[in-house]
Write an enzyme that holds these catalytic residues in place. Structure first.
Site, mmCIF file in Angstrom:
data_model
loop_
_atom_site.group_PDB
_atom_site.id
_atom_site.type_symbol
_atom_site.label_atom_id
_atom_site.label_comp_id
_atom_site.label_asym_id
_atom_site.label_seq_id
_atom_site.Cartn_x
_atom_site.Cartn_y
_atom_site.Cartn_z
ATOM 1 N N HIS A 1 0.687 -1.173 -0.240
ATOM 2 C CA HIS A 1 0.119 -0.125 -0.080
ATOM 3 C C HIS A 1 1.237 1.044 -0.053
ATOM 4 C CE1 HIS A 1 0.466 0.846 4.515
ATOM 5 N NE2 HIS A 1 0.171 0.021 4.824
ATOM 6 N N ASP B 1 5.508 0.891 6.869
ATOM 7 C CA ASP B 1 4.791 0.437 6.106
ATOM 8 C C ASP B 1 4.072 1.326 6.158
ATOM 9 O OD1 ASP B 1 2.108 -0.262 6.992
ATOM 10 O OD2 ASP B 1 2.113 0.735 8.589
ATOM 11 N N GLU C 1 -4.890 2.276 2.218
ATOM 12 C CA GLU C 1 -4.814 0.860 2.973
ATOM 13 C C GLU C 1 -5.043 0.898 4.879
ATOM 14 O OE1 GLU C 1 -3.365 -2.748 6.142
ATOM 15 O OE2 GLU C 1 -3.030 -0.604 6.013
ATOM 16 N N GLU C 2 -4.823 2.490 4.897
ATOM 17 C CA GLU C 2 -4.410 2.307 6.505
ATOM 18 C C GLU C 2 -6.140 2.660 7.402
ATOM 19 O OE1 GLU C 2 -2.221 1.511 8.027
ATOM 20 O OE2 GLU C 2 -0.285 1.464 7.049
ATOM 21 N N ASP D 1 3.282 -5.945 3.406
ATOM 22 C CA ASP D 1 2.813 -5.449 4.276
ATOM 23 C C ASP D 1 2.951 -5.687 5.641
ATOM 24 O OD1 ASP D 1 1.496 -3.285 5.235
ATOM 25 O OD2 ASP D 1 -0.108 -3.437 5.831
ATOM 26 N N HIS E 1 2.866 2.061 12.744
ATOM 27 C CA HIS E 1 2.211 3.913 12.621
ATOM 28 C C HIS E 1 3.305 4.621 13.932
ATOM 29 C CE1 HIS E 1 -0.822 1.408 11.652
ATOM 30 N NE2 HIS E 1 -0.772 1.403 11.032
#
Length: 464
Positions: free
Chosen positions: A281, A293, A327-328, A355, A427
């Site tokens: 992503h 990520d 995606e997030e 991912d 994140h």
């Protein structure tokens, strides 16, 4: 290295076995894939640009749009057979000014690090201040009842389980607090929540991530607090149950924005209507540049096609690199890809998603019927010399899961690197380019290319 050990490794690279169709040329070509990736790989250089020149790429942001245009140009520069965009409408949530938080006990005020959870409402112009209740589960929250919860801030403090060898299992076991905690607390009259960061490490970095509001209850502000901050808050609550928590967040959700999935193809020479997709992503959270990520997954996916192009490999089937958007905080890119695959009557042999960070390759998790899993497992002798031992049933990926709903024949495969360090960066503001190891990243791209090569050459139809 001793001579016997060197001869062992050399011989395993040329492994063959008489009970299957795979032959010496397969191990020779896979060796060429790794040689090219490890001597002339471009995924690390490309990730450097994506991370350091473009930066964090939250859906709807100018940076996300820059990433779309740059990756399209990058794939065009490699002269893939086809490069194009798939339009998709994505959410546009913005964080606003940096969040602030403090714990107040009597005259003592202790500042702690927080960040808004993705999709959260803000606290308004003023900070939100109230007494705070600590819980670890939704059952514990419900047992308190509305009388004790109403007007309070709820503090969800269940850590990821350190006993789990797979950190993704630990993450899954703690994730409900972040996803549904705000609505569960709001049902009992809470005015805000604070969630312990989903992180197995002790540090001062709050980790964001999406929440899901139940539209039938009030939307209340939701923040993540660092693991050190969570421990501090818990200690202070034990010493003084009447402490107050105060936090200020200026996040908001703006109207949806038009964005794109970015796709590159090498067209199949024999059965071009059969597709093998590999992707990651393109969007990321806004606290950092999103290298692990999922900048790594995107650059590895492009690298798969570049490796084939450089090695003059003409695939039998069409090979796609798909960079999914959103995606997030919505997974709309994955759903749009599946929607168009269905309307265009596309036939996917397999889809592979990377991912889980750019760490040392360990294998592949497969969502497919047992017969197809067994076909892939037969290739273990070809893949094991490169450290790919963990090949079997497992999670594939958020972006490719919708494809499995519309193409039941597609094998969904998740690239599995070592997971032990991933949630230290996931994140959080330290998910930056300097945390990615060049060699590990290049090994990952080569590993994905090796599996794509085998899928392309042999397919998964056990009847043939």
């Amino acid at each position: 290295m001793g001579l016997k050990l060197a001869l062992f490794f050399g011989s395993t690279l040329l492994v063959t076995w008489s009970s299957s169709a795979q032959t010496l040329p397969d191990s020779v070509f896979i060796r060429k894939i790794y040689d090219e990736a490890l001597t002339s790989g471009q995924s690390y250089k490309n990730l450097d640009y994506l991370s350091n020149k473009i930066g964090g790429r939250l859906s709807g942001s100018p940076e996300a749009e820059k990433a779309v245009q740059w990756t399209k140009q990058l794939m065009e520069s490699y002269h893939f057979d086809k490069v194009y965009l798939q339009e998709v409408l994505v959410p546009h949530w913005v964080r606003g000014a940096k969040e602030k938080a403090s714990i107040q006990s009597g005259k003592t005020k202790t500042e702690v690090p927080i960040c808004a959870l993705g999709g959260s409402v803000g606290t308004g112009k003023q900070a939100l201040t109230a007494n705070i209740l600590e819980v670890k589960t939704f059952d514990e929250l419900k047992s308190l009842g509305r009388e004790k919860v109403q007007g309070k801030i709820v503090f969800f403090n269940r850590p990821m389980d350190p006993r789990q060898v797979s950190t993704f299992v630990a993450y899954s076991g703690a994730g409900d607090q972040r996803r549904q905690g705000a609505s569960e607390a709001a049902k009992l009259g809470a005015i805000g929540i604070v969630v312990r960061s989903l992180n197995l490490f002790q540090d001062d970095l709050p980790h964001t991530g999406s929440l899901r509001y139940d539209e039938t209850v009030n939307k209340i502000p939701a923040a993540a607090i660092s693991t050190n901050g969570a421990d501090k808050l818990s200690q202070m609550l034990k010493a003084d149950p009447n402490v107050k928590f105060s936090y200020e967040m200026h996040c908001e959700t703006l109207p949806d924005v038009k964005s794109y999935n970015v796709i590159g193809e090498l067209r199949g020479s024999e059965t071009p209507n059969e597709i093998i997709a590999v992707g990651g992503h393109l969007d990321s959270w806004d606290l950092a540049d999103g290298s692990h990520d999922d900048g790594t997954g995107c650059m590895q996916s492009i690298e798969v096609l570049r490796l084939f192009k450089t090695l003059n490999y003409r695939p039998k089937r069409t090979i796609r690199a798909v960079l999914f958007m959103n995606e997030e905080n919505g997974a709309r890119g994955g759903r749009k890809y599946a929607e168009l695959a269905k309307s265009n009557h596309e036939n996917h042999v397999a889809a592979i998603e990377s991912d889980a960070g750019g760490f040392t390759p360990r294998g592949f998790g497969i969502e497919a019927d047992l017969t197809k899993i067994k076909v892939i497992q037969k290739w273990k002798p070809l893949l094991a010399p490169y450290g790919l031992h963990d090949i079997g049933p497992g999670h594939s990926g958020t972006d490719i899961e919708p494809l499995g709903e519309v193409d039941k024949n597609a094998a969904l495969i998740g690239f599995t690197p070592d997971s032990q360090r991933y949630f230290q960066y996931h994140h959080a503001s330290n998910d930056t380019f300097d945390k990615v190891n060049k060699r590990e990243l290049e090994l990952g791209g080569a590993s994905m290319a090796a599996l794509v090569y085998l899928l392309d050459k042999y397919g998964l139809d056990v009847s043939k």
